[in-house]
Design a protein around this motif. Structure first.
Motif, mmCIF file in Angstrom:
data_model
loop_
_atom_site.group_PDB
_atom_site.id
_atom_site.type_symbol
_atom_site.label_atom_id
_atom_site.label_comp_id
_atom_site.label_asym_id
_atom_site.label_seq_id
_atom_site.Cartn_x
_atom_site.Cartn_y
_atom_site.Cartn_z
ATOM 1 N N UNK A 156 -45.823 -24.798 8.048
ATOM 2 C CA UNK A 156 -46.493 -24.290 9.249
ATOM 3 C C UNK A 156 -46.391 -22.771 9.327
ATOM 4 N N UNK A 157 -45.228 -22.230 8.923
ATOM 5 C CA UNK A 157 -45.021 -20.785 9.003
ATOM 6 C C UNK A 157 -45.570 -20.036 7.792
ATOM 7 N N UNK A 158 -45.887 -20.750 6.713
ATOM 8 C CA UNK A 158 -46.402 -20.102 5.511
ATOM 9 C C UNK A 158 -45.342 -19.385 4.711
ATOM 10 N N UNK A 159 -44.120 -19.944 4.703
ATOM 11 C CA UNK A 159 -42.998 -19.294 4.024
ATOM 12 C C UNK A 159 -42.392 -20.228 2.979
ATOM 13 N N UNK A 160 -41.502 -19.666 2.165
ATOM 14 C CA UNK A 160 -40.823 -20.465 1.150
ATOM 15 C C UNK A 160 -39.597 -21.185 1.666
ATOM 16 N N UNK A 161 -39.228 -20.942 2.909
ATOM 17 C CA UNK A 161 -38.146 -21.693 3.537
ATOM 18 C C UNK A 161 -36.763 -21.091 3.433
ATOM 19 N N UNK A 162 -36.640 -19.899 2.851
ATOM 20 C CA UNK A 162 -35.320 -19.303 2.681
ATOM 21 C C UNK A 162 -34.572 -19.087 3.982
ATOM 22 N N UNK A 163 -35.290 -18.691 5.028
ATOM 23 C CA UNK A 163 -34.650 -18.419 6.315
ATOM 24 C C UNK A 163 -34.187 -19.697 7.001
ATOM 25 N N UNK A 164 -34.567 -20.846 6.454
ATOM 26 C CA UNK A 164 -34.134 -22.132 6.998
ATOM 27 C C UNK A 164 -33.151 -22.835 6.060
ATOM 28 N N UNK A 165 -33.428 -22.779 4.766
ATOM 29 C CA UNK A 165 -32.588 -23.478 3.791
ATOM 30 C C UNK A 165 -31.215 -22.834 3.658
ATOM 31 N N UNK A 166 -31.174 -21.507 3.618
ATOM 32 C CA UNK A 166 -29.888 -20.812 3.446
ATOM 33 C C UNK A 166 -28.920 -21.113 4.594
ATOM 34 N N UNK A 167 -29.336 -21.000 5.869
ATOM 35 C CA UNK A 167 -28.403 -21.349 6.953
ATOM 36 C C UNK A 167 -27.932 -22.800 6.889
ATOM 37 N N UNK A 168 -28.830 -23.711 6.510
ATOM 38 C CA UNK A 168 -28.444 -25.128 6.388
ATOM 39 C C UNK A 168 -27.346 -25.298 5.345
ATOM 40 N N UNK A 169 -27.538 -24.694 4.180
ATOM 41 C CA UNK A 169 -26.543 -24.820 3.116
ATOM 42 C C UNK A 169 -25.239 -24.121 3.491
ATOM 43 N N UNK A 170 -25.340 -22.983 4.182
ATOM 44 C CA UNK A 170 -24.133 -22.293 4.641
ATOM 45 C C UNK A 170 -23.310 -23.187 5.561
ATOM 46 N N UNK A 171 -23.989 -23.867 6.459
ATOM 47 C CA UNK A 171 -23.286 -24.751 7.404
ATOM 48 C C UNK A 171 -22.628 -25.930 6.690
ATOM 49 N N UNK A 172 -23.126 -26.217 5.496
ATOM 50 C CA UNK A 172 -22.557 -27.320 4.712
ATOM 51 C C UNK A 172 -21.489 -26.835 3.737
ATOM 52 N N UNK A 173 -21.052 -25.587 3.902
ATOM 53 C CA UNK A 173 -19.967 -25.067 3.085
ATOM 54 C C UNK A 173 -20.374 -24.443 1.772
ATOM 55 N N UNK A 174 -21.669 -24.227 1.562
ATOM 56 C CA UNK A 174 -22.145 -23.617 0.316
ATOM 57 C C UNK A 174 -22.078 -22.096 0.451
ATOM 58 N N UNK A 175 -21.450 -21.434 -0.509
ATOM 59 C CA UNK A 175 -21.311 -19.981 -0.455
ATOM 60 C C UNK A 175 -22.683 -19.318 -0.562
ATOM 61 N N UNK A 176 -22.774 -18.090 -0.063
ATOM 62 C CA UNK A 176 -24.062 -17.421 0.075
ATOM 63 C C UNK A 176 -24.819 -17.304 -1.245
ATOM 64 N N UNK A 177 -24.144 -16.913 -2.315
ATOM 65 C CA UNK A 177 -24.834 -16.707 -3.591
ATOM 66 C C UNK A 177 -25.540 -17.982 -4.051
ATOM 67 N N UNK A 178 -24.826 -19.100 -3.983
ATOM 68 C CA UNK A 178 -25.420 -20.369 -4.412
ATOM 69 C C UNK A 178 -26.458 -20.863 -3.411
ATOM 70 N N UNK A 179 -26.244 -20.566 -2.136
ATOM 71 C CA UNK A 179 -27.210 -20.975 -1.115
ATOM 72 C C UNK A 179 -28.543 -20.262 -1.323
ATOM 73 N N UNK A 180 -28.481 -18.959 -1.594
ATOM 74 C CA UNK A 180 -29.702 -18.177 -1.819
ATOM 75 C C UNK A 180 -30.415 -18.655 -3.080
ATOM 76 N N UNK A 181 -29.644 -18.889 -4.145
ATOM 77 C CA UNK A 181 -30.238 -19.325 -5.409
ATOM 78 C C UNK A 181 -30.881 -20.700 -5.274
#
Length: 269
Positions: free
Chosen positions: A154-179
């Motif tokens: 809907x937003x026309x994005x690749x989802x990084x601004x949503x996927x990264x916070x989700x993975x962070x909340x699940x204990x995934x470190x930033x580098x791996x979350x971004x990748x």
């Protein structure tokens, strides 16, 4: 002449994406909206075309991004496999939801989303990572992927601004979350773009040089140039202050968001 305009947009979007370290969706959508408006395209489909074309261009940039992250061994492919089914179905379904929305409705939701992203970026509020937390079950990850896919399309994005916070909340470190988020952007972009193609064909879009809601000239021009200039933007980013860059970009996003909100509400007054 029109193709030259899209090449310039791609150059700007790619440079900005590399400079600010974000995906180009929230940059491409507003620029395409303005260009399509100036070209006197059908106002009822301009926003849909901007979003659909943005997703199509993200296919190309995602391939480049995920390749670089994979070489560094940072992509959590097991998590990607769990999220992917939901991302694909969600992105296609999200395109269908966007198709049902009016242009003004899309402007409003994208506008508010841009302001939210700007706020988070200005505050520098990355979600604290608690290593003791675990990823949810496979089923829950599929559902999470579905939600991310719907919103991203809907937003026309690749989802990084949503996927990264989700993975962070699940204990995934930033580098791996971004990748991992970069890898997730590819199925979102493919399924979302195909969704906008499909639903656009059902709506019989009458704008020239389009495939459904995807403008082919814009897709080619933006993809080619953004792929080339993103590296230049990344090099410049290393010279400038990261904090200043984030605040500048948050200001730009706020302007874009408020513009879309104004445009969306103005139709009702």
């Amino acid at each position: 002449m029109e193709l030259i305009i899209y090449l310039l947009i791609g150059a700007i979007a790619g440079f900005a994406a590399g400079l600010f370290g974000v995906g180009g969706g929230l940059i491409i959508v507003p620029i395409l909206y303005i260009v399509f408006t100036q070209l006197n395209y059908d106002p009822s489909v301009i926003m849909h075309m901007a979003v659909g074309t943005s997703l199509a261009t993200i296919i190309v940039t995602s391939i480049s991004s995920v390749t670089a992250h994979h070489k560094k061994g940072a992509v959590m492919w097991n998590v990607f496999r769990n999220l992917a089914p939901g991302l694909i179905l969600g992105a296609f379904f999200g395109a269908g939801i966007a198709d049902l929305m009016s242009g003004q409705g899309l402007q409003l939701v994208i506008g508010f989303f841009a302001v939210w992203v700007a706020y988070r970026m200005f505050r520098g509020s990355n979600t604290p990572v608690d290593p003791s937390r675990q990823l949810p079950s496979t089923g829950a990850q599929i559902l999470a992927g579905g939600g991310i896919g719907i919103a991203s399309a809907i937003f026309g994005i690749g989802g990084g601004s949503l996927t990264v916070p989700f993975l962070n909340r699940c204990g995934v470190v930033m580098q791996k979350a971004v990748a991992t988020s970069a890898a997730c952007g590819l199925p979102i972009a493919i399924a979302g773009a195909l969704g906008f193609v499909w639903f656009g064909q059902q709506s019989e879009v009458s704008v020239p040089n389009t495939w459904g809601y995807v403008h082919l000239y814009a897709f080619i021009g933006i993809s080619v140039m953004s792929f080339m200039t993103a590296k230049l933007g990344a090099k410049v980013a290393h010279i400038l202050s990261p904090a200043m860059l984030k605040k500048c970009f948050s200001g730009l996003l706020t302007t874009v968001g408020l513009y879309f909100i104004y445009q969306g509400f103005s139709a009702y007054f």
